[in-house]
Design an enzyme around this catalytic site. Structure first.
Site, PDB file in Angstrom:
ATOM      1  N   THR A 181      10.245  45.797   8.539  1.00  0.00           N
ATOM      2  CA  THR A 181      10.782  44.847   9.534  1.00  0.00           C
ATOM      3  C   THR A 181      11.681  43.829   8.832  1.00  0.00           C
ATOM      4  OG1 THR A 181       8.566  44.956  10.481  1.00  0.00           O
ATOM      5  CG2 THR A 181      10.086  43.361  11.470  1.00  0.00           C
ATOM      6  N   VAL A 182      11.175  43.306   7.722  1.00  0.00           N
ATOM      7  CA  VAL A 182      11.940  42.293   6.989  1.00  0.00           C
ATOM      8  C   VAL A 182      13.254  42.883   6.478  1.00  0.00           C
ATOM      9  CG1 VAL A 182      11.927  40.798   4.967  1.00  0.00           C
ATOM     10  CG2 VAL A 182       9.872  41.026   6.343  1.00  0.00           C
ATOM     11  N   ARG A 227      -7.790  -3.843  -7.079  1.00  0.00           N
ATOM     12  CA  ARG A 227      -8.281  -3.140  -8.259  1.00  0.00           C
ATOM     13  C   ARG A 227      -7.297  -2.017  -8.579  1.00  0.00           C
ATOM     14  NH1 ARG A 227     -11.092   1.036  -9.771  1.00  0.00           N
ATOM     15  NH2 ARG A 227     -12.725   0.750 -11.327  1.00  0.00           N
ATOM     16  N   ASP A 228      -6.964  -1.847  -9.854  1.00  0.00           N
ATOM     17  CA  ASP A 228      -6.085  -0.774 -10.315  1.00  0.00           C
ATOM     18  C   ASP A 228      -4.802  -0.690  -9.486  1.00  0.00           C
ATOM     19  OD1 ASP A 228      -5.324   1.303 -11.962  1.00  0.00           O
ATOM     20  OD2 ASP A 228      -6.272   2.844 -10.726  1.00  0.00           O
ATOM     21  N   HIS A 229      -4.144  -1.813  -9.327  1.00  0.00           N
ATOM     22  CA  HIS A 229      -2.915  -1.891  -8.530  1.00  0.00           C
ATOM     23  C   HIS A 229      -1.850  -0.946  -9.092  1.00  0.00           C
ATOM     24  CE1 HIS A 229      -0.271  -4.219  -5.774  1.00  0.00           C
ATOM     25  NE2 HIS A 229       0.645  -3.715  -6.568  1.00  0.00           N
ATOM     26  N   ALA A 230      -1.310  -0.078  -8.234  1.00  0.00           N
ATOM     27  CA  ALA A 230      -0.253   0.871  -8.623  1.00  0.00           C
ATOM     28  C   ALA A 230      -0.616   1.695  -9.859  1.00  0.00           C
ATOM     29  CB  ALA A 230       1.086   0.155  -8.833  1.00  0.00           C
ATOM     30  N   HIS A 257      -9.420  -2.195   4.464  1.00  0.00           N
ATOM     31  CA  HIS A 257      -8.125  -2.852   4.218  1.00  0.00           C
ATOM     32  C   HIS A 257      -7.852  -3.930   5.251  1.00  0.00           C
ATOM     33  CE1 HIS A 257      -7.841   1.347   2.687  1.00  0.00           C
ATOM     34  NE2 HIS A 257      -7.447   0.693   1.602  1.00  0.00           N
ATOM     35  N   LYS A 299       6.310  61.668   5.284  1.00  0.00           N
ATOM     36  CA  LYS A 299       7.763  61.557   5.456  1.00  0.00           C
ATOM     37  C   LYS A 299       8.533  62.085   4.249  1.00  0.00           C
ATOM     38  CE  LYS A 299       7.543  57.655   8.589  1.00  0.00           C
ATOM     39  NZ  LYS A 299       7.522  56.194   8.579  1.00  0.00           N
ATOM     40  N   HIS A 315      -7.690   1.707   6.278  1.00  0.00           N
ATOM     41  CA  HIS A 315      -8.905   1.838   7.081  1.00  0.00           C
ATOM     42  C   HIS A 315      -9.506   0.446   7.288  1.00  0.00           C
ATOM     43  CE1 HIS A 315      -8.581   6.158   6.738  1.00  0.00           C
ATOM     44  NE2 HIS A 315      -8.328   5.995   5.451  1.00  0.00           N
ATOM     45  N   ARG A 352      15.079  42.838  -4.822  1.00  0.00           N
ATOM     46  CA  ARG A 352      13.659  42.850  -4.425  1.00  0.00           C
ATOM     47  C   ARG A 352      13.085  41.434  -4.531  1.00  0.00           C
ATOM     48  NH1 ARG A 352      10.892  48.022  -4.880  1.00  0.00           N
ATOM     49  NH2 ARG A 352      12.167  49.596  -5.889  1.00  0.00           N
ATOM     50  N   THR A 388       0.821  -1.206   0.000  1.00  0.00           N
ATOM     51  CA  THR A 388       0.000   0.000   0.000  1.00  0.00           C
ATOM     52  C   THR A 388       0.856   1.256   0.000  1.00  0.00           C
ATOM     53  OG1 THR A 388      -1.787   1.206   1.102  1.00  0.00           O
ATOM     54  CG2 THR A 388      -0.262   0.032   2.533  1.00  0.00           C
ATOM     55  N   ARG A 389       0.270   2.337  -0.549  1.00  0.00           N
ATOM     56  CA  ARG A 389       0.906   3.655  -0.476  1.00  0.00           C
ATOM     57  C   ARG A 389      -0.078   4.655   0.118  1.00  0.00           C
ATOM     58  NH1 ARG A 389      -1.645   5.094  -5.628  1.00  0.00           N
ATOM     59  NH2 ARG A 389      -1.575   7.298  -5.099  1.00  0.00           N
TER      60      ARG A 389
HETATM   61  S1  PPS Z   1      10.272  45.086  -2.090  1.00  0.00           S
HETATM   62  O1  PPS Z   1      10.305  45.638  -3.467  1.00  0.00           O
HETATM   63  O2  PPS Z   1       9.062  44.310  -1.860  1.00  0.00           O
HETATM   64  O3  PPS Z   1      11.484  44.344  -1.767  1.00  0.00           O
HETATM   65  O4  PPS Z   1      10.190  46.377  -1.173  1.00  0.00           O
HETATM   66  P1  PPS Z   1      10.045  46.403   0.413  1.00  0.00           P
HETATM   67  O5  PPS Z   1      11.066  45.581   1.037  1.00  0.00           O
HETATM   68  O6  PPS Z   1       8.636  46.067   0.803  1.00  0.00           O
HETATM   69  O7  PPS Z   1      10.301  47.899   0.765  1.00  0.00           O
HETATM   70  C1  PPS Z   1      10.391  48.236   2.130  1.00  0.00           C
HETATM   71  C2  PPS Z   1      10.543  49.726   2.362  1.00  0.00           C
HETATM   72  O8  PPS Z   1      11.700  50.198   1.718  1.00  0.00           O
HETATM   73  C3  PPS Z   1      11.540  51.581   1.368  1.00  0.00           C
HETATM   74  N1  PPS Z   1      12.323  51.852   0.153  1.00  0.00           N
HETATM   75  C4  PPS Z   1      11.956  51.639  -1.118  1.00  0.00           C
HETATM   76  N2  PPS Z   1      10.814  51.199  -1.661  1.00  0.00           N
HETATM   77  C5  PPS Z   1      10.725  51.086  -2.989  1.00  0.00           C
HETATM   78  N3  PPS Z   1      11.717  51.437  -3.837  1.00  0.00           N
HETATM   79  C6  PPS Z   1      12.897  51.902  -3.332  1.00  0.00           C
HETATM   80  N4  PPS Z   1      13.884  52.220  -4.176  1.00  0.00           N
HETATM   81  C7  PPS Z   1      13.041  52.000  -1.929  1.00  0.00           C
HETATM   82  N5  PPS Z   1      14.036  52.403  -1.126  1.00  0.00           N
HETATM   83  C8  PPS Z   1      13.575  52.298   0.142  1.00  0.00           C
HETATM   84  C9  PPS Z   1      10.050  51.739   1.138  1.00  0.00           C
HETATM   85  O9  PPS Z   1       9.679  52.976   1.711  1.00  0.00           O
HETATM   86  C10 PPS Z   1       9.398  50.558   1.822  1.00  0.00           C
HETATM   87  O10 PPS Z   1       8.637  50.981   2.923  1.00  0.00           O
HETATM   88  P2  PPS Z   1       7.128  50.564   3.148  1.00  0.00           P
HETATM   89  O11 PPS Z   1       6.716  51.456   4.285  1.00  0.00           O
HETATM   90  O12 PPS Z   1       7.141  49.141   3.494  1.00  0.00           O
HETATM   91  O13 PPS Z   1       6.386  50.882   1.897  1.00  0.00           O
END
Ligand code: PPS
Length: 575
Positions: free
Chosen positions: A436-437, A293-296, A207, A520, A204, A452, A199-200
């Protein structure tokens, strides 16, 4: 007494070569290496432990051609599936592969030297012919044909191997038996007749009833011999299945059945595969083999028709019965009779008697929704095991992937959603904001298209890992490119756990508004050329064509948008 192996002698190369193990290990230091693929690893394990007796290596051209055309090795022994070692033209050049070359075969997982191959020939197979002869059609809907076309390299290397050691396994080690070990086990238990069940799939009640019936008919014991090497893509993973088998074993009368795992790479070759399975089970000492039935069978071809007829496998095994010397126990599909609370083969159901069945699709649906699975179909312990691996949607993780311009409201929506989902409870909530990332994961990356893309793929990787662990993930990068979002979606759907729940939300607030309200002044800097390659100004934002949801903070309030996302999750059964 166990059944004699195929060809009369168990080719247990591990035992045969044990006395020269140290010399072989020494020699590997002087040889070129082939790091095996997953499939080659499975094949080598069964070559070296005797599961593929009478093979002693990978097939030479003569054997290969004969197997493809006549289901026989060059010496005439029945063997229906080509067992080949594929290499590329570059491998041949770089590793100096030619007649007489000795090569170390290594485990791809830990690089351990498992065997030495003495090359007898190197040849170019006709893959189209192999596909149509072995699998019945050169149709890529067949998983092994697709594998042959896409994964198998262009040349095959034939030759015998000398075994150094078996691959090391870390999962269910106590349930793994070589043919010699299983034979010894049967001897110890004084089992004379053993009916093997291949069996793969999870098992139940049907079987259990089928195997007990087979045992009763033949006055035999039962070997549950599931495949844990490679099965059909999309099958239930072997970890879950083995836990299911373990939950099922106590349902057999004490001492009737034994569970052993088979590290086979299946080919889904239907009738030929059934003959192969019979040979393998014979090598493991079984005297009888159940073919259902329909083995493998691999399912439907590209015309929507089954590749093989439901009883083709039984017919081919019957054709070779005198050579196979393992008795086939043919079975029709089992069905449940509620009036007597028993299972019975469909062809034996008395006229007018009601039957009940739950199809595979229906079972998956019930697991998905958490709907009940009746006692007549399975056992509580089996269902509980499956439910652990296939949590209902309410317990599955998911990823909300929010893409849009800078200052489009992405971050505000994402934060509000985080709070809403935390309030809801039931899942851990992870918020991956672009900034954050960029700070935590992608600090070294810039904003070139390549960087990107990399950034978005890192987000996808982390999101998939979190979602697989059951989290609610809100990922909110700009993610301006279609191909990056697509790749992210694939990663999450494939690796994000049960359901692979991915939702693309396009925050489609118009650029003019994003710019106007940008306190900003980042857009202003970009307009002045102080920031180069800024999304929406001098770098492209490719609008998603078909997002799961499109929102716009100039048209809706943030609470309204959050509510529309909550409704999306609810509609998909996730809340
Ligand atoms: S991506 O394209 O998905 O990798 O961009 P991302 O990492 O989401 O961008 C994060 C924040 O970087 C600021 N930032 C820029 N954004 C776009 N183009 C350029 N050249 C750039 N340089 C800096 C941008 O303000 C993003 O902020 P948030 O607030 O997340 O929009």
């Amino acid at each position: 007494m166990s059944n004699p192996p195929h060809g009369g002698v168990l080719k247990d190369l591990l035992v045969r070569d044990a006395h020269i193990q140290q010399e072989l290990i020494q020699e590997t230091n002087t040889l070129n290496d082939i790091v095996l693929t997953e499939r080659q690893l499975c094949d080598l394990e069964l070559i070296t432990n005797g599961g593929f007796s009478p093979l002693e290596g990978f097939m030479t051209e003569k054997d290969y051609k004969n197997v493809v055309d006549n289901l026989r090795l060059a010496d005439g022994s029945l063997f229906p599936i080509p067992i080949t070692l594929d290499v590329s033209e570059e491998d041949i050049r770089v590793l100096d592969i030619k007649v007489g070359t000795r090569l170390t075969l290594r485990d791809p997982r830990d690089d351990v030297a498992l065997a030495i191959l003495s090359v007898e020939d190197v040849y170019r197979p006709d893959k189209t012919h192999e596909a149509s002869s072995v699998f019945g059609a050169d149709d890529p809907a067949h998983p092994s044909v697709a594998y042959l076309r896409n994964k198998v390299k262009d040349y095959y290397v034939g030759g015998k191997v000398q075994a150094i050691q078996a691959p090391t396994h870390f999962d269910y080690v106590a349930l793994r038996f070589t043919p010699a070990e299983l034979r010894a086990h049967f001897k110890k238990l004084a089992w004379r007749k053993v009916v093997a069940f291949q069996t793969r799939n999870p098992m139940h009640r049907a079987h259990r009833e089928l195997t007990v019936r087979a045992a009763r008919q033949r006055q035999a014991n039962v070997l549950i011999h599931p495949v844990v090497g490679l099965t059909k893509p999309g099958d239930v993973d072997h970890y879950t299945r083995v836990r299911v088998y373990q939950a099922l074993m106590p349902k057999y009368p004490n001492g009737m059945a034994h569970l052993a795992l088979l590290p086979l790479a299946m080919r889904m070759a239907g009738p030929r595969e059934a003959v192969w399975h019979a040979i393998i089970r014979k090598n493991f000492g079984a005297t009888h083999f159940i073919v259902g039935r329909d083995h493998a069978g691999p399912g439907k071809n590209s015309q929507g028709k089954d590749f093989y007829g439901p009883y083709d496998a039984q017919e081919l095994v019957t054709k070779y019965r005198d050579e196979l010397l393992i008795d086939m126990v043919p079975f029709q599909q089992m069905t449940y009779l509620p009036s007597t609370d028993e299972y019975c083969p469909v062809d034996e159901v008395p006229a007018g008697v009601q039957t009940l069945d739950i199809s595979g699709t229906e079972l998956r649906k019930r697991l998905k929704t958490g709907a009940p699975i009746p006692d007549w179909f399975s056992y509580e312990a089996v269902v509980a095991t499956l439910r652990e691996s296939y949590p209902p949607r309410l317990k599955q993780g998911f990823v909300l992937f929010m893409t849009g311009l800078h200052n489009s409201g992405r971050n505000r929506i994402a934060r509000a959603l985080q709070v809403t989902l935390n309030q809801q409870g039931g899942r851990s909530v992870s918020l991956l904001l672009g900034e954050t990332v960029r700070a935590e994961l992608s600090a070294e990356l810039g904003f070139s298209p390549e960087d990107r893309h990399k950034n978005v793929q890192r987000i996808a990787f982390v999101s998939a890992e979190l979602s697989r662990a059951g989290a609610a993930v809100i990922a909110a990068p700009i993610a301006p490119y279609t191909h990056s979002r697509k790749a992210a979606q694939e990663t999450i759907q494939q690796h994000g756990g049960a359901g692979g729940n991915f939702f693309l939300i396009h925050v489609a607030t118009p650029l003019a508004y994003c710019e106007e309200t940008d306190r900003k002044g980042i857009y202003a800097s970009a307009r002045r050329g102080e920031i180069k390659g800024f999304t929406g100004i001098d770098d492209v934002y490719e609008e998603p064509e078909k997002p799961d949801l499109r929102v716009d903070i100039t048209k809706q309030t943030v609470p309204e948008i959050v509510h529309s996302i909550v409704l999306l999750l609810e509609t998909n059964g996730l809340l």
